[in-house]
Design an enzyme around this catalytic site. Structure first.
Site, PDB file in Angstrom:
ATOM      1  CG  ASP A 160      -1.787   1.243   1.311  1.00  0.00           C
ATOM      2  OD1 ASP A 160      -2.299   1.657   0.255  1.00  0.00           O
ATOM      3  OD2 ASP A 160      -1.948   1.816   2.402  1.00  0.00           O
ATOM      4  CB  SER A 161       0.144   4.766  -0.700  1.00  0.00           C
ATOM      5  OG  SER A 161      -1.031   4.787   0.080  1.00  0.00           O
TER       6      SER A 161
ATOM      7  CB  CYS B   4      -2.657   1.118  -2.666  1.00  0.00           C
ATOM      8  SG  CYS B   4      -2.832   2.863  -3.036  1.00  0.00           S
TER       9      CYS B   4
ATOM     10  CD  GLU C  58      -2.328   8.728   7.392  1.00  0.00           C
ATOM     11  OE1 GLU C  58      -1.768   9.802   7.592  1.00  0.00           O
ATOM     12  OE2 GLU C  58      -2.168   8.035   6.382  1.00  0.00           O
TER      13      GLU C  58
ATOM     14  CB  CYS D 121      -9.928   5.135   0.093  1.00  0.00           C
ATOM     15  SG  CYS D 121      -8.448   5.814   0.874  1.00  0.00           S
TER      16      CYS D 121
ATOM     17  CG  HIS E 113      -6.394   5.874   5.000  1.00  0.00           C
ATOM     18  ND1 HIS E 113      -5.622   5.273   4.041  1.00  0.00           N
ATOM     19  CD2 HIS E 113      -5.546   6.504   5.843  1.00  0.00           C
ATOM     20  CE1 HIS E 113      -4.349   5.547   4.285  1.00  0.00           C
ATOM     21  NE2 HIS E 113      -4.278   6.285   5.374  1.00  0.00           N
TER      22      HIS E 113
HETATM   23  N1  DGL Z   1      -3.906   3.824  -0.033  1.00  0.00           N
HETATM   24  C1  DGL Z   1      -4.610   4.873  -0.730  1.00  0.00           C
HETATM   25  C2  DGL Z   1      -5.832   4.261  -1.440  1.00  0.00           C
HETATM   26  O1  DGL Z   1      -6.364   3.250  -1.050  1.00  0.00           O
HETATM   27  C3  DGL Z   1      -5.052   5.974   0.200  1.00  0.00           C
HETATM   28  C4  DGL Z   1      -3.932   6.853   0.721  1.00  0.00           C
HETATM   29  C5  DGL Z   1      -3.155   7.530  -0.377  1.00  0.00           C
HETATM   30  O2  DGL Z   1      -3.650   8.495  -0.992  1.00  0.00           O
HETATM   31  O3  DGL Z   1      -2.039   7.095  -0.635  1.00  0.00           O
HETATM   32  O4  DGL Z   1      -6.264   4.804  -2.429  1.00  0.00           O
END
Ligand code: DGL
Length: 268
Positions: free
Chosen positions: A9-10, A72, A151, A183, A185
């Protein structure tokens, strides 16, 4: 020795996907890579996200993974095809499963998507939903403030409710009956999103968590461990930056304290 599943993931949000996989496949070893030095991906151009996604995948391949889960949504939206053509192991994204679950859940055929700006711009959810059923009406909206709120752990109360009211307004106007959380989060804000959406719509709405939907897809790929051989799987966490608040944020997404976990800072 059994090979691990790679997940990237990012940042730390994809730990919601790791958590769902651990719950469903408790004997699997997992290697999670969070690109915490370069998060967020959701505001970057597609070309940059593809480059980052390839770097994450290549790093995980060096751990001899048997399967790659792109946790992600933004990376799944713009880089999944590229990763699938480069890698000779199965590569699973979170968008197809989330889209399928959305189509299954809706009664009215009107589906809302909440995602990052990058995922919305990619049109990946619309395409995936229309591949399932081309009569569906899809309304995708970016909800950028949900990422820092998750977060911060600020997931209930007046501030997230205000943000939810703003982001959900257009989906309520479109009279959706199902909202896909597109997403990593957003599942942390699921309760607030659900309540505010129901208030605005005046009726209940089904919330689809794409992390959970992805786990259901993995059932088709992973072989269950033979009875008697079950041992709890390990979780290794690699991050490209190890900030001071790491444990606090990571434990919220993972749903358990991070003390005692194998956590390593790496360069990509
Ligand atoms: N992991 C990203 C997503 O699911 C969310 C956070 C980001 O913008 O990197 O799209």
């Amino acid at each position: 020795m059994a090979k691990p599943i790679g997940i990237f993931d990012s940042g730390l949000g994809g730990l919601t996907v790791a958590r769902a996989i651990r719950t469903a496949f408790s004997t699997e070893d997992l290697v999670y890579l969070g690109d915490t030095a370069r998060v967020p991906y959701g505001t970057r151009s597609a070309g940059t996200v593809v480059k980052y996604a390839i770097a994450c995948a290549e790093r995980l391949l060096s751990s001899d993974i048997k399967l790659l889960v792109v946790a992600c949504n933004t990376a799944s939206g713009v880089a999944l095809g590229e990763l699938q053509s480069r890698l000779d192991i199965p590569v699973v994204g979170v968008i197809e499963p989330g889209a399928r679950a959305g189509v299954k859940a809706t009664r009215s055929g009107r589906i809302g998507i909440l995602a990052t700006a990058g995922t919305v711009a990619s049109g990946a959810y619309e395409r995936a939903i229309h591949r399932e059923n081309d009569t569906m009406n899809v309304f995708a909206r970016p909800a950028p403030l949900f990422v820092p709120l998750a977060e911060e752990g600020w997931v209930t109360g007046e501030v997230p409710r205000l943000a939810a009211r703003r982001y959900l307004g257009p989906l309520a106007d479109a009279d959706v009956d199902t909202i896909v959380l597109g997403c990593t989060h957003y599942p942390l804000l699921s309760k607030t999103i659900h309540e505010v959406a129901a208030e605005l719509l005046g009726h209940d709405v089904t919330i689809v968590d794409s992390a959970q939907a992805t786990v259901e897809t993995l059932t088709d790929i992973l072989t269950p461990t033979p009875p008697g051989l079950e041992l709890p799987g390990s979780l290794r966490i690699l991050v490209t930056d190890l900030p001071g608040q790491f444990g606090f944020a990571a434990s919220r997404f993972l749903g358990q304290p991070t003390q005692g976990l194998d956590i390593q800072a790496i360069d990509l």
